[in-house]
Each structure stands twice: as structure tokens, then as C-alpha cells.
Design an enzyme around this catalytic site. Sequence first.
Site, short mmCIF file in Angstrom:
data_model
loop_
_atom_site.label_atom_id
_atom_site.label_comp_id
_atom_site.label_asym_id
_atom_site.label_seq_id
_atom_site.Cartn_x
_atom_site.Cartn_y
_atom_site.Cartn_z
N LYS A 1 44.02 80.17 18.24
CA LYS A 1 43.00 79.24 18.05
C LYS A 1 41.89 79.65 17.73
CE LYS A 1 45.51 76.54 21.82
NZ LYS A 1 45.56 76.07 22.98
N THR B 1 45.78 70.40 20.83
CA THR B 1 45.68 71.54 21.43
C THR B 1 45.59 71.75 22.76
OG1 THR B 1 43.58 71.84 20.43
CG2 THR B 1 45.16 73.03 19.38
N GLY B 2 45.09 70.64 23.59
CA GLY B 2 45.18 70.95 25.20
C GLY B 2 43.96 71.80 25.44
N THR B 3 44.33 72.98 25.74
CA THR B 3 43.43 74.07 25.50
C THR B 3 42.39 74.63 26.37
OG1 THR B 3 43.61 74.31 23.08
CG2 THR B 3 41.39 74.49 24.13
N THR B 4 42.14 75.77 26.53
CA THR B 4 40.74 76.16 27.11
C THR B 4 40.01 77.23 26.04
OG1 THR B 4 41.71 76.37 29.22
CG2 THR B 4 39.66 77.32 29.28
#
Lengths: 277, 247
Positions: free
Chosen positions: B63, B29-32
Site C-alpha cells: 500500500k 483496502t480496509g487497512t491501517t
Amino acid sequence: MALSNVLEIPTSGFNFENVARNVALEGLLEGGQTKTPKPMKTGTTIAGLVCKEGVVLGADTRATSGEVVADKMCAKIHYISPNIYCCGAGTAADTEKTTDLLSSNLTIFSMNSGRNPRVVMAVNILQDMLFRYRGQIGASLILGGVDCNGNHLYTVGPYGSIDNVPYLAMGSGDLAALGILEDRFKPNMEMEEAKELVRDAIHSGIMSDLGSGNNIDICVITKQGVDYIRPYQESEYKDKRQKRYKYGPGTTSILTEKIVPLELEVVQETVQRMDTA
Amino acid sequence: MAAATAMRFGQLSSGSDMAPDWTTKEVSTGTTIMAVEYDGGVVIGADSRTTTGAYIANRVTDKLTPIHDRIFCCRSGSAADTQAIADVVTYQLGFHSIELDEAPLVQTAANLFKASCYRYREELMAGIIVAGWDKRRGGQVYTVPVGGMLVRQPVSVGGSGSTYIYGYMDSNYKPNMTKDQCLRLVSGALSLAMERDGSSGGVVRLAAISETGVDRQVILGNQLPKWSTTGYIPYCLSKGLEIYPTV
């Protein structure tokens, strides 16, 4: 898993027996200067989209084994249940067996409960299984179906992640196909337009990817039923066979013939009366 | 022995080196992700990018996963792992709530996440923020990073993009903010992180959880808050500067 009516019982832990066997075989064969056969990968372009009346799935029909085309008319759209079909990309054996297993389990469920299976159920079973095997099963699947809750399209990755989106492409040709889908997809498309868009997406994958090719299959799932068009479009580069590769009777000469009758004796005879009153 | 054969298996099945990385990499998900507590509830937010290596597998991911009526979790790390853990915890919490015959506590949900993440810490890669509202303690935010720690914080950020917004979060968070101030804080922080982090992007998904319910919103790419360094051309136009061609 809580499904009590499912046929398979998962054994605990991971089974790497075949890995040890493969390593040993590689060692043996390397000595003899032969290579182990590469697993047949579908190298594929598969796509799906949700339209107003249902779901349209599409796939190419090329299966590759290394650099050779192993199957020119491979069926990549697998039957799961009367209202759910699944496109598979990745290792051909893995996608075949996974979808077969899923289909069997859902048939048992249908018989047990008397209901048509829902797409979320299929997705959850797949996700459970693929996550349990931690990516060792190389299957990237696009599941599409119509059930009482509407038209659904899901993708399941080899590690067990799922995404629920209106349009998708997977396989080695997915970037090319996705470009076409991103450009022309609109929500609630008409059926003919949707079929053409999926065809164009697969066609783009076939043109731009070496692992995809030959014909295009389309599967249309609606509330009324399923239309599995195989092939929707044949490849323009089809070859004409030069000869017939069938051998007529008499090609191989029979030198001798020996007939040995099997002597069977009746060992035990039981009669059971059936009460047909 | 099993590890050695497993490694060898990896080499056997990896195919040619010419294959692009998105055919072999796991979906991440890489993500912030971010969550802030306010008096009466919590505001949670996340970007919407899921990557397989350098390819964006899903640009509209959600998410923010509901675990119970007033409890959500924000997922970062491996998509498969976090989805599986969230499913397990949803089941466990649902069962617990039926047994208890009342709404579960956010602390319970957070502890269930911690239990799974800590026990299987070697096999999993999951950074999760659990946030929600319950009757006993109101709005709460608990963070369960990779490794299985559990700690309650008034505001928490997670994911690969979080490193770029610690400063923004520390300087802009004040206790006792209102719900709207929290929404602005989260959307501002997420848009900054999405600007700087390659693995974060897409749209901003927000949710405000309180006693009355869950209020979800989506902020599309062109509606994100703008900053003076966001984009070279808007900056030039706003300052009346000439736009130089960039190589």
C-alpha cells in the site's frame, strides 16, 4: 488516454441506454409471465502461477446461465498477444469483449511500434477501461505473460484494481483452488510440477464449486512460445451421445422450386491503369 | 432519472441472494496506514491486507506507492479508486517535475491528491497519506482523508484500523525523534491495529524516506512486536499461568 494509436475513442460520461431498455423489457415480459434470459456467467475456477521458465494459466470449461450449463467446452483462456494470455471470470460477454478489445489495441500498438507488448501495458489498459466503467463491466481477469522484463502474473478486478502476485485464483471456485495453491506453491517451480499444481487447483475448484466443471484447460507461456493445451484433462463424467443429431439430405421435402435470375446491367465502367513499371 | 435506472440496474444484476459477498463487493483496502516525520525525513508504514467483503483478496499488498523519487503515498479505502488516483498524480507530478527541471515538493504532490479527491469526492472513496522528503522543507507528512481535506501533521494515521491506535500514537509520539525511534513507533502502532482490526493484517511494510534515498523493509507476521494481550497462549506462558481450553 495518451495512446494515440488505439482504435477506440471513449465517449464522455456513462451510457445507460441499455439499462433503460432492459427495465422496459422486464416490464413487458413480466406482464406476459416470461423471464428475461439471465446473462451467461462463467461461474468459474481460474488460476495462474509464475514458475521458473514462465507462467502457467489454468481454467475449467463450464459456462452457466442460471442453473443450466450453457456451454460445456467454453474457452476461458483468451489470447491477448503472442506472449500474453488472459483468463476471465464473471459475465461471459464482458470478459470476451474486454479481452478482444485489449487484444485488438495491442495488435495495433505492435504494428505501430514494431515491439512485442509488455504485460504491464495490457494491465494498464484494462485497468483504465474497467475503472472508467465503475464496476458495470463484470470482468475479473487473470493476466499472465512473458516479456523482456520477465514472467508476470496480474489480476484485474471489475472495479479496476490490480494486484501483482506470484500465484492467483479467481472465480466462484477460487477459495477451493487457492487452498491447494497456498499449500503447495514454491517460488521457481519446475514446469511439470507447476502444470500439475495448476491442474490440481482447478480440479479442486471443479469438485467443490457447482459453477465450475467439465474439462480443464492449461496454457503454458514461456520465452520460447505458448503451449495452449485444450483440454489438458477431460472430465471423467463425460456423457456418450445416444443419437446423432444431424439431419441427412431429404429429411425436409421440397414442395416447389422457383428460380428468379437477377438481371444486372452495367451502369458505369471505369478503367484505371496501374503503373507496374 | 439516471440514478433511478442505475439503482434498478444494480438489482437486476445482483444475481441470487445466496451468492457470497466477495463475489459482489468492491475490493477495499480496509487497512491501517501511518506516517511520522523526523529530522531528515519521514517513516511510513502500512499493513498488507486487501479485502473483498469478508474474503482477503491479497494478503501481501503493497500500500506504499511511490509517486516520485522521494515522495510516497499510503493508500486506504477503495483499491481501484486509490490506484487510479495515484496513477493520475504520478503522471501529473512527473510532468510538473520535468517542466520545473527539479525535484517536486511534497506539498505539490499533496495538493495534486487533494485536487482529485475533492473534485470527485462524491464518486471516490479514498483516504490517502502523502509523505516524503524535499530540499525546501525536509521530511513532511500531509493527510488527505475522504472528502478531500488537506492538512499537514507531524504524525498521521489512517484507514479502518487507525481508530484503535490514536491513543498509542498520541501518548508515544514525541517531537524530534530519531529514525529508529520512528520505525519502532510505526511498527508498534501497526501491529496493535492489526491485532484489533479485522480488515488489517498480514505483514507490516515500512519505508524510510530521506535525502539519501528510500529504505524499504518488511516485518513478517511472526516477527511483529509482541504485546502482553497479543495472543492468549503467549500471555499465559509468559506469566506461568495454566492454559484453559477455550470453547
